[in-house]
Write a protein that holds these residues in place. Structure first.
Motif, PDB file in Angstrom:
ATOM      1  N   UNK A   5       3.958  -0.915  -7.196  1.00 22.35           N
ATOM      2  CA  UNK A   5       3.212   0.350  -7.296  1.00 22.35           C
ATOM      3  C   UNK A   5       1.855   0.148  -7.964  1.00 22.35           C
ATOM      4  N   UNK A   6       1.846  -0.568  -9.072  1.00 20.65           N
ATOM      5  CA  UNK A   6       0.614  -0.767  -9.836  1.00 20.65           C
ATOM      6  C   UNK A   6      -0.403  -1.578  -9.033  1.00 20.65           C
ATOM      7  N   UNK A   7       0.027  -2.648  -8.398  1.00 22.12           N
ATOM      8  CA  UNK A   7      -0.933  -3.488  -7.685  1.00 22.12           C
ATOM      9  C   UNK A   7      -1.447  -2.831  -6.410  1.00 22.12           C
ATOM     10  N   UNK A   8      -0.613  -2.057  -5.750  1.00 19.80           N
ATOM     11  CA  UNK A   8      -1.113  -1.325  -4.583  1.00 19.80           C
ATOM     12  C   UNK A   8      -2.186  -0.328  -5.007  1.00 19.80           C
ATOM     13  N   UNK A   9      -1.998   0.306  -6.156  1.00 15.24           N
ATOM     14  CA  UNK A   9      -3.002   1.239  -6.665  1.00 15.24           C
ATOM     15  C   UNK A   9      -4.285   0.497  -7.045  1.00 15.24           C
ATOM     16  N   UNK A  10      -4.143  -0.647  -7.721  1.00 12.83           N
ATOM     17  CA  UNK A  10      -5.321  -1.442  -8.083  1.00 12.83           C
ATOM     18  C   UNK A  10      -6.112  -1.848  -6.845  1.00 12.83           C
ATOM     19  N   UNK A  11      -5.403  -2.271  -5.799  1.00 11.39           N
ATOM     20  CA  UNK A  11      -6.076  -2.727  -4.578  1.00 11.39           C
ATOM     21  C   UNK A  11      -6.806  -1.580  -3.889  1.00 11.39           C
ATOM     22  N   UNK A  12      -6.270  -0.366  -3.990  1.00  4.89           N
ATOM     23  CA  UNK A  12      -6.907   0.802  -3.380  1.00  4.89           C
ATOM     24  C   UNK A  12      -8.122   1.262  -4.170  1.00  4.89           C
ATOM     25  N   UNK A  13      -8.080   1.056  -5.488  1.00  6.48           N
ATOM     26  CA  UNK A  13      -9.108   1.635  -6.360  1.00  6.48           C
ATOM     27  C   UNK A  13     -10.200   0.658  -6.771  1.00  6.48           C
ATOM     28  N   UNK A  14     -10.077  -0.593  -6.406  1.00 12.71           N
ATOM     29  CA  UNK A  14     -11.107  -1.563  -6.788  1.00 12.71           C
ATOM     30  C   UNK A  14     -11.082  -2.737  -5.829  1.00 12.71           C
ATOM     31  N   UNK A  58     -22.670  -7.283 -18.762  1.00 15.34           N
ATOM     32  CA  UNK A  58     -23.424  -8.290 -18.027  1.00 15.34           C
ATOM     33  C   UNK A  58     -22.603  -9.349 -17.324  1.00 15.34           C
ATOM     34  N   UNK A  59     -21.270  -9.269 -17.382  1.00 13.24           N
ATOM     35  CA  UNK A  59     -20.445 -10.256 -16.687  1.00 13.24           C
ATOM     36  C   UNK A  59     -20.414  -9.927 -15.194  1.00 13.24           C
ATOM     37  N   UNK A  60     -20.698 -10.921 -14.367  1.00 11.74           N
ATOM     38  CA  UNK A  60     -20.738 -10.692 -12.924  1.00 11.74           C
ATOM     39  C   UNK A  60     -19.365 -10.295 -12.401  1.00 11.74           C
ATOM     40  N   UNK A  61     -19.345  -9.447 -11.400  1.00 14.50           N
ATOM     41  CA  UNK A  61     -18.084  -8.946 -10.844  1.00 14.50           C
ATOM     42  C   UNK A  61     -17.221 -10.075 -10.309  1.00 14.50           C
ATOM     43  N   UNK A  62     -17.881 -11.104  -9.725  1.00 17.04           N
ATOM     44  CA  UNK A  62     -17.095 -12.209  -9.163  1.00 17.04           C
ATOM     45  C   UNK A  62     -16.565 -13.160 -10.227  1.00 17.04           C
ATOM     46  N   UNK A  63     -16.804 -12.830 -11.483  1.00 16.92           N
ATOM     47  CA  UNK A  63     -16.225 -13.599 -12.593  1.00 16.92           C
ATOM     48  C   UNK A  63     -15.038 -12.871 -13.231  1.00 16.92           C
ATOM     49  N   UNK A  64     -14.654 -11.739 -12.648  1.00 14.93           N
ATOM     50  CA  UNK A  64     -13.599 -10.909 -13.243  1.00 14.93           C
ATOM     51  C   UNK A  64     -12.352 -10.937 -12.366  1.00 14.93           C
ATOM     52  N   UNK A  65     -11.213 -11.208 -12.987  1.00 12.75           N
ATOM     53  CA  UNK A  65      -9.909 -11.162 -12.332  1.00 12.75           C
ATOM     54  C   UNK A  65      -9.050 -10.180 -13.116  1.00 12.75           C
ATOM     55  N   UNK A  66      -8.304  -9.358 -12.410  1.00 11.76           N
ATOM     56  CA  UNK A  66      -7.427  -8.400 -13.070  1.00 11.76           C
ATOM     57  C   UNK A  66      -5.958  -8.764 -12.866  1.00 11.76           C
ATOM     58  N   UNK A  67      -5.159  -8.532 -13.886  1.00 10.03           N
ATOM     59  CA  UNK A  67      -3.704  -8.618 -13.730  1.00 10.03           C
ATOM     60  C   UNK A  67      -3.064  -7.497 -14.525  1.00 10.03           C
ATOM     61  N   UNK A 115       1.880  -9.843  -1.174  1.00  9.69           N
ATOM     62  CA  UNK A 115       1.172 -10.842  -0.369  1.00  9.69           C
ATOM     63  C   UNK A 115       1.187 -10.459   1.107  1.00  9.69           C
ATOM     64  N   UNK A 116       2.295  -9.906   1.572  1.00  8.99           N
ATOM     65  CA  UNK A 116       2.378  -9.460   2.966  1.00  8.99           C
ATOM     66  C   UNK A 116       1.360  -8.354   3.246  1.00  8.99           C
ATOM     67  N   UNK A 117       1.063  -7.537   2.231  1.00 14.65           N
ATOM     68  CA  UNK A 117       0.062  -6.473   2.375  1.00 14.65           C
ATOM     69  C   UNK A 117      -1.366  -6.987   2.199  1.00 14.65           C
ATOM     70  N   UNK A 118      -1.518  -8.296   1.965  1.00 17.04           N
ATOM     71  CA  UNK A 118      -2.852  -8.851   1.757  1.00 17.04           C
ATOM     72  C   UNK A 118      -3.381  -8.641   0.353  1.00 17.04           C
ATOM     73  N   UNK A 119      -2.487  -8.340  -0.596  1.00 11.01           N
ATOM     74  CA  UNK A 119      -2.892  -8.088  -1.975  1.00 11.01           C
ATOM     75  C   UNK A 119      -2.601  -9.318  -2.813  1.00 11.01           C
ATOM     76  N   UNK A 120      -3.605  -9.774  -3.580  1.00  9.14           N
ATOM     77  CA  UNK A 120      -3.404 -10.906  -4.476  1.00  9.14           C
ATOM     78  C   UNK A 120      -4.291 -12.086  -4.136  1.00  9.14           C
ATOM     79  N   UNK A 121      -4.868 -12.681  -5.174  1.00 12.05           N
ATOM     80  CA  UNK A 121      -5.736 -13.848  -5.006  1.00 12.05           C
ATOM     81  C   UNK A 121      -5.170 -15.084  -5.687  1.00 12.05           C
ATOM     82  N   UNK A 122      -4.474 -14.896  -6.795  1.00  7.89           N
ATOM     83  CA  UNK A 122      -3.750 -15.988  -7.463  1.00  7.89           C
ATOM     84  C   UNK A 122      -2.388 -15.443  -7.881  1.00  7.89           C
TER      85      UNK A 122
END
Length: 344
Positions: free
Chosen positions: A152-161, A132-141, A190-197
């Protein structure tokens, strides 16, 4: 327990100082118990960090994870699901290793470990949504200690979610090694547009202040053109023309002056954090770089006349001489800011 009990008092003390910085609870092993037993702590925190590899084993894992998610829902808090290379979900790792071993052409074990990190984060996020946790309340690291693995890991995360992503090179190291490694990894993402914090993790040097991690993070974001925090100083590299210690001292003094005064300026003026300043050390590039900055000074190089022209918005406005060039240049900066930037 003592730390959990102290959180509400820390929040109150920060609020009295009008400091709105959020407090994050980084939980391992007993987060479900601490958040249940200390509801004031649960409410005072802005976000809970859950490490899927340390939240429990077997049936206890699901129960304890669910407890933390339920509390996050109850108090309307965000959750960072933070997987670490050094504390992976061993049950998931064993499962994926077993599946890999049965393949006609098994993947490299290292790649399976990277996939375990990614799956641990994504599976836990989906479980949190199911609870029941809203998607906009979830951050992954998914923090790694090797630059190439992190990318490698973060590029895959960005492609898959499309979950929000928190970047950080964990255990980056001490001194310049940690700074260079963190900058290399985060800048590519960051240059690839990946990352929020982002987070910079440096091994503390004995007796050194801890704000260096924050300064490095700010400078990465500002250098990448993503956010501005304090005017950046362009300064000459070391060469035969800049052997004067005066130039070196002035460049450092101006940088420190800008950082020290920035809190007051930012409260009073709009946009001052975007100002560019040049402190140049000789006639070769000094005038040109100074003209390209909002405000710049071109100091004399070795063997040059002891005068320092100042440029504002590309125009020469004054020439400084004598023993107090540093103080006079700081006064010129103050006057420029007063004239140029709109007050709040």
């Amino acid at each position: 327990a003592n730390a959990a009990a102290a959180v509400v008092h820390i929040r109150e003390a920060l609020d009295k100082k009008n400091c709105a910085v959020p407090l994050i609870g980084d939980f391992h092993f007993n987060g479900h118990k601490l958040l249940t037993d200390y509801p004031d702590c649960a409410q005072a925190l802005a976000k809970y960090r859950i490490n899927p590899g340390n939240v429990g084993k077997g049936k206890k894992r699901d129960t304890q994870f669910a407890t933390m998610i339920e509390l996050a829902r109850k108090y309307n808090k965000a959750v960072r699901i933070g997987v670490n290379w050094g504390s992976m979900d061993q049950a998931l790792l064993a499962k994926l290793m077993g599946e890999n071993a049965k393949l006609p052409e098994p993947h490299d074990a290292h790649n399976v470990m990277l996939e375990t990190v990614i799956r641990s984060a994504l599976d836990s996020a989906q479980q949190a949504e199911t609870l029941g946790l809203a998607k906009n309340k979830i951050i992954l690291s998914c923090k790694m200690s090797v630059v190439q693995d992190l990318v490698t890991v973060y590029r895959s995360l960005a492609q898959r979610s499309d979950y929000a992503l928190h970047l950080g090179l964990t255990e980056a190291g001490i001194g310049s090694k940690g700074i260079v490694a963190s900058t290399a990894a985060l800048s590519m993402l960051l240059h690839d547009g990946i990352g929020d914090t982002i987070r910079i993790s440096l091994t503390p040097e004995p007796g050194a202040a801890r704000e260096k991690e924050v300064i490095v993070a700010q400078e990465i974001l500002q250098t990448m053109g993503l956010r501005s925090f304090v005017p950046l100083v362009t300064a000459c590299p070391g060469c035969g023309r800049t052997t004067s210690t005066y130039f070196q001292q002035l460049a450092s003094q101006v940088q420190n002056y800008l950082r020290t005064r920035m809190p007051q300026w930012k409260e009073k003026f709009h946009g001052v954090e975007d100002m560019s300043v040049a402190v140049m050390g000789c006639v070769v590039n000094g005038p040109g770089e100074s003209k390209h900055a909002n405000i710049g000074i071109s100091l004399p190089g070795t063997g040059e006349r002891p005068v320092a022209p100042v440029y504002e918005n590309g125009e020469k406005t004054v020439t400084l001489k004598g023993e107090n060039i540093a103080g006079e240049f700081e006064a010129v900066i103050d006057a420029y800011i007063e004239r140029t930037y709109e007050t709040r």
